[in-house]
Each structure stands twice: as structure tokens, then as C-alpha cells.
Design a protein around this motif. Structure first.
Motif, short mmCIF file in Angstrom:
data_model
loop_
_atom_site.label_atom_id
_atom_site.label_comp_id
_atom_site.label_asym_id
_atom_site.label_seq_id
_atom_site.Cartn_x
_atom_site.Cartn_y
_atom_site.Cartn_z
N SER A 1 0.84 -1.20 0.00
CA SER A 1 0.00 0.00 0.00
C SER A 1 0.88 1.25 0.00
O SER A 1 2.08 1.19 0.26
CB SER A 1 -0.89 0.01 1.24
N ARG A 2 0.24 2.38 -0.28
CA ARG A 2 0.96 3.66 -0.29
C ARG A 2 1.60 3.93 1.06
O ARG A 2 2.76 4.36 1.12
CB ARG A 2 -0.03 4.77 -0.67
N SER A 3 0.89 3.64 2.13
CA SER A 3 1.46 3.93 3.45
C SER A 3 2.60 2.96 3.78
O SER A 3 3.58 3.35 4.41
CB SER A 3 0.38 3.91 4.53
N GLU A 4 2.47 1.72 3.33
CA GLU A 4 3.58 0.78 3.53
C GLU A 4 4.82 1.26 2.78
O GLU A 4 5.95 1.16 3.26
CB GLU A 4 3.22 -0.63 3.04
N LEU A 5 4.59 1.79 1.57
CA LEU A 5 5.72 2.26 0.77
C LEU A 5 6.36 3.49 1.41
O LEU A 5 7.58 3.66 1.37
CB LEU A 5 5.26 2.56 -0.66
N ALA A 6 5.53 4.30 2.04
CA ALA A 6 6.08 5.46 2.76
C ALA A 6 7.02 4.98 3.86
O ALA A 6 8.10 5.56 4.07
CB ALA A 6 4.95 6.30 3.35
N ASP A 7 6.63 3.90 4.55
CA ASP A 7 7.49 3.34 5.60
C ASP A 7 8.78 2.79 4.99
O ASP A 7 9.86 2.94 5.57
CB ASP A 7 6.76 2.23 6.35
N ILE A 8 8.64 2.11 3.84
CA ILE A 8 9.82 1.55 3.18
C ILE A 8 10.79 2.68 2.79
O ILE A 8 11.99 2.59 3.00
CB ILE A 8 9.40 0.74 1.93
N MET A 9 10.23 3.77 2.25
CA MET A 9 11.09 4.91 1.89
C MET A 9 11.79 5.48 3.12
O MET A 9 12.97 5.82 3.07
CB MET A 9 10.24 6.00 1.22
N ALA A 10 11.04 5.55 4.21
CA ALA A 10 11.60 6.14 5.44
C ALA A 10 12.77 5.32 5.98
O ALA A 10 13.62 5.84 6.68
CB ALA A 10 10.51 6.28 6.49
N GLY A 11 12.79 4.03 5.62
CA GLY A 11 13.84 3.16 6.14
C GLY A 11 15.08 3.06 5.28
O GLY A 11 15.95 2.24 5.54
N GLN A 12 15.19 3.89 4.22
CA GLN A 12 16.32 3.79 3.30
C GLN A 12 17.46 4.72 3.69
O GLN A 12 17.25 5.74 4.34
CB GLN A 12 15.87 4.16 1.87
N ASP A 13 18.66 4.38 3.24
CA ASP A 13 19.79 5.31 3.35
C ASP A 13 19.86 6.23 2.14
O ASP A 13 20.19 7.40 2.26
CB ASP A 13 21.10 4.52 3.45
#
Lengths: 142, 110, 102
Positions: A125-137
């Protein structure tokens, strides 16, 4: 900062964000080439497909009549390059009348699990992807 | 710049990679191999054929790391290692073997 | 005077198709090419506007660009005509002028 799974202490989490349809512009192909080159550096690489980027994974692409290279088969080689996480945004699929069935089968062989073939595409989902983005370097946008 | 095969010419770029991938033949592979100072034996051919199959399926020439891993899976670790591959293709398995196989330079090689 | 409008941008990324449809007159044609072929799909967030236009304008989509993107004919809105490059030329000849919505 947490150490990336499967990588060494110096491994960083890279996310390539794909937002453009293939062929109309060069972005999709350029992104794929950078991913393949970047994979040599053995980082923890993921790909995200949002907005028109989801069209890059459409099955049945055939470019003979437009005289450009069909690079869609190359997504299926990503597993060999240890790129095994292709996040596809559900909302972007919905807006375009697409489902997972409209996308290519992209798999990787899990070396730690007797080379078992596993799907690389993960619909999120969009919100899951937001979390994935937040976890990147590092996030690279195409 | 071109290779000469049975009286026909096949264009190549400044590094020796052919420009029209569809013009490849086994005879051409022997000509390129000779220029690369490689005497093609059965083992060379197996790698070259493997690369051509890989390109056919995925539309890319694999990076050397990927190639060696794939060879290891197919023929075991006595062949799927750097030493063996560099013995066959001293100037780089991906680069030299891809050139002989009529493929573009592997993505990621500079 | 009839106009053949050509659009080459995805309707999900640019408003070219929407703006074009808002500026058509009865008897015009709209040809979707390159990334605009996605505008011919049914069941998308842009389908309704395209659907509404077809009572007054001719809707066409370029087949080679559909095939490149893996889009089969059964995914298209009813009433959209698929043309090849020769058909593209015929359309240009059929309408009085051509306007490209870049």
C-alpha cells in the motif's frame, strides 16, 4: 542506523523509485541500467514502482513494430543480481485498472533455501511504501 | 572497422564488439577468438553458448559475478570460479566471452 | 474545419489528454500515441472522460504503441479504433488539420 540484512557493515539500503511508463521516455531503461551497474557494489537494493512506473512490469510487451529494444525481460534477470525486492504500489495499480495478474512473473532463486524460486514482486500500500522509503539510506528517483 | 568472415565483412566497434547482433555466426566467433588469441575448445563454446542463451532470455550480457555464479550452478564449483574462467578467457570472462558470443559489452563493465 | 488531435503523454502523469478532450469539437478525431495509449484503457481513473468524448469525436489509438506496452485489445474502451502507421497517415489526410498536444 541498522545494518542491512545480507550485507556487511558498510552495506547501505538503496531504493530506486520508478514513476514513468516505459518507451515514451528513457527514464525506465536508464533506471534499470543504473540498478544493474549499482548491483555490482553489493548494497541492499530495492525497487519501487509507483504511478506510471507500474506499467514497466506489464506482461506481454512486444516492441518489434516501434523499433526500440524490449527491455522488459531484463527485470527477470534482477534476481541474478541479488535484487529481489520489487515493491509495486497497490493504489497505483488500482488507478490504472491493473492487478498483479497483469504484471510479469519476476522471481529469484533463494540460495539460502535450496534455490527455491520465490516471487520478487510485492504489492504494497501507499502507506507501507512510505514506511519503506523512510527506512532507506539512499533513494534514487527516475 | 570490421571482421572478415568467408569474404563477408561484419562491422564492430572500437573495442571489437559487433554492432549488429544478428550478424553473428559460429564462423565469426572463431574469427573474433583468433583476434583475442583464444583457441576455441569445447569448454569455451559452452560458455559462449551459455552467454547467448542468457542474452536471448534476458536481453542483457550478465556481469562477470553473475556469470560465474550461474556457471557454478550449472556445472559445479570446479568450473564456476574465477580461476577457471580466467584460464579460459584471460582478459576477462565476461568481456572476452561476450565479444566472441557477439553480445554487447556486459552492463556495468567500463 | 475538422482537427485530428494527437496526444503522446500518459493521462496519469500530464493533463494533455484531459485538456485536449476539453478543446475538441464535434467531428474532430483524437489519436492516442506513445504513452497516451494508456488513455484508451477501460477501468482507469481517466476512462470516464475518454468514454464521454466518444459520442462526438472519433477515438483512435496506435497499435504498435499498444503492443510495445503489452496492452491487448480486450483492455480497451469500446468504440476506440486501433490503427497502424498507415492508418495514422490516413487519419492525417482525412481531417483538415492536425494538432499535436505535446
Amino acid at each position: 542506523m541498522s545494518e542491512a540484512a545480507g550485507g556487511g557493515a558498510t552495506s547501505k539500503k538503496f531504493l530506486y523509485v520508478n514513476r514513468k511508463a516505459p518507451y515514451g521516455t528513457i527514464y525506465a531503461l536508464e533506471s534499470l541500467e543504473v540498478v544493474l551497474i549499482g548491483a555490482a557494489f553489493e548494497q541492499d537494493v530495492s525497487l519501487a514502482f509507483i504511478d506510471d512506473g507500474v506499467f514497466q512490469l506489464s506482461k506481454g510487451q512486444s516492441t518489434d513494430a516501434i523499433g526500440v529494444k524490449n527491455f522488459s525481460p531484463t527485470y527477470r534477470a534482477l534476481g541474478d543480481y541479488e535484487v529481489t525486492k520489487l515493491y509495486v504500489e497497490k493504489e497505483s495499480l488500482d488507478e490504472r485498472g491493473l492487478t498483479l495478474d497483469d504484471l510479469m512473473d519476476v522471481t529469484y532463486e533463494d540460495e539460502d533455501d535450496d534455490y527455491e524460486e520465490k516471487p520478487s514482486i510485492r504489492v504494497v500500500s501507499r502507506s507501507e511504501l512510505a514506511d519503506i522509503m523512510a527506512g532507506q539510506d539512499v533513494i534514487l528517483s527516475f | 572497422m570490421a571482421y572478415s568472415v568467408n569474404g563477408a565483412t561484419v562491422e564492430h566497434d572500437e573495442e571489437g564488439y559487433i554492432t549488429d547482433l544478428s550478424s553473428w555466426t559460429k564462423e565469426l566467433a572463431d574469427v573474433i577468438a583468433t583476434e583475442e588469441k583464444i583457441d576455441m575448445n569445447e569448454e569455451h563454446w559452452e560458455i559462449v553458448n551459455f552467454l547467448r542463451d542468457y542474452y536471448d532470455e534476458y536481453q542483457i550480457a550478465p556481469a562477470v559475478r553473475v556469470l560465474i555464479k550461474a556457471i557454478k550452478k550449472k556445472w559445479g564449483k570446479e568450473r564456476g570460479n574465477n580461476e577457471y574462467m580466467y584460464e579460459l578467457f584471460p582478459y576477462g570472462p565476461a568481456k572476452q566471452a561476450c565479444k566472441i558470443a557477439g553480445l554487447p559489452k556486459p552492463t556495468g563493465c567500463v | 474545419m475538422s482537427i485530428l488531435h494527437t496526444v503522446n503523454k500518459s493521462p496519469f502523469e500530464k493533463n494533455a489528454l484531459s485538456s485536449c478532450l476539453g478543446h475538441t469539437k464535434s467531428g474532430d478525431g483524437v489519436l492516442l500515441i506513445e504513452d497516451a495509449v494508456y488513455g484508451a484503457l477501460k477501468g482507469t481513473k481517466s476512462s470516464d472522460q475518454v468514454e464521454a468524448a466518444k459520442s462526438t469525436v472519433g477515438l483512435y489509438v496506435l497499435g504498435p504503441d499498444l503492443a510495445a506496452r503489452g496492452l491487448a485489445a480486450d483492455r480497451l474502451l469500446d468504440g476506440v479504433t486501433v490503427v497502424d502507421y498507415g492508418g495514422f497517415v490516413d487519419l492525417v489526410a482525412k481531417y483538415d488539420t492536425t494538432q499535436a498536444w505535446l
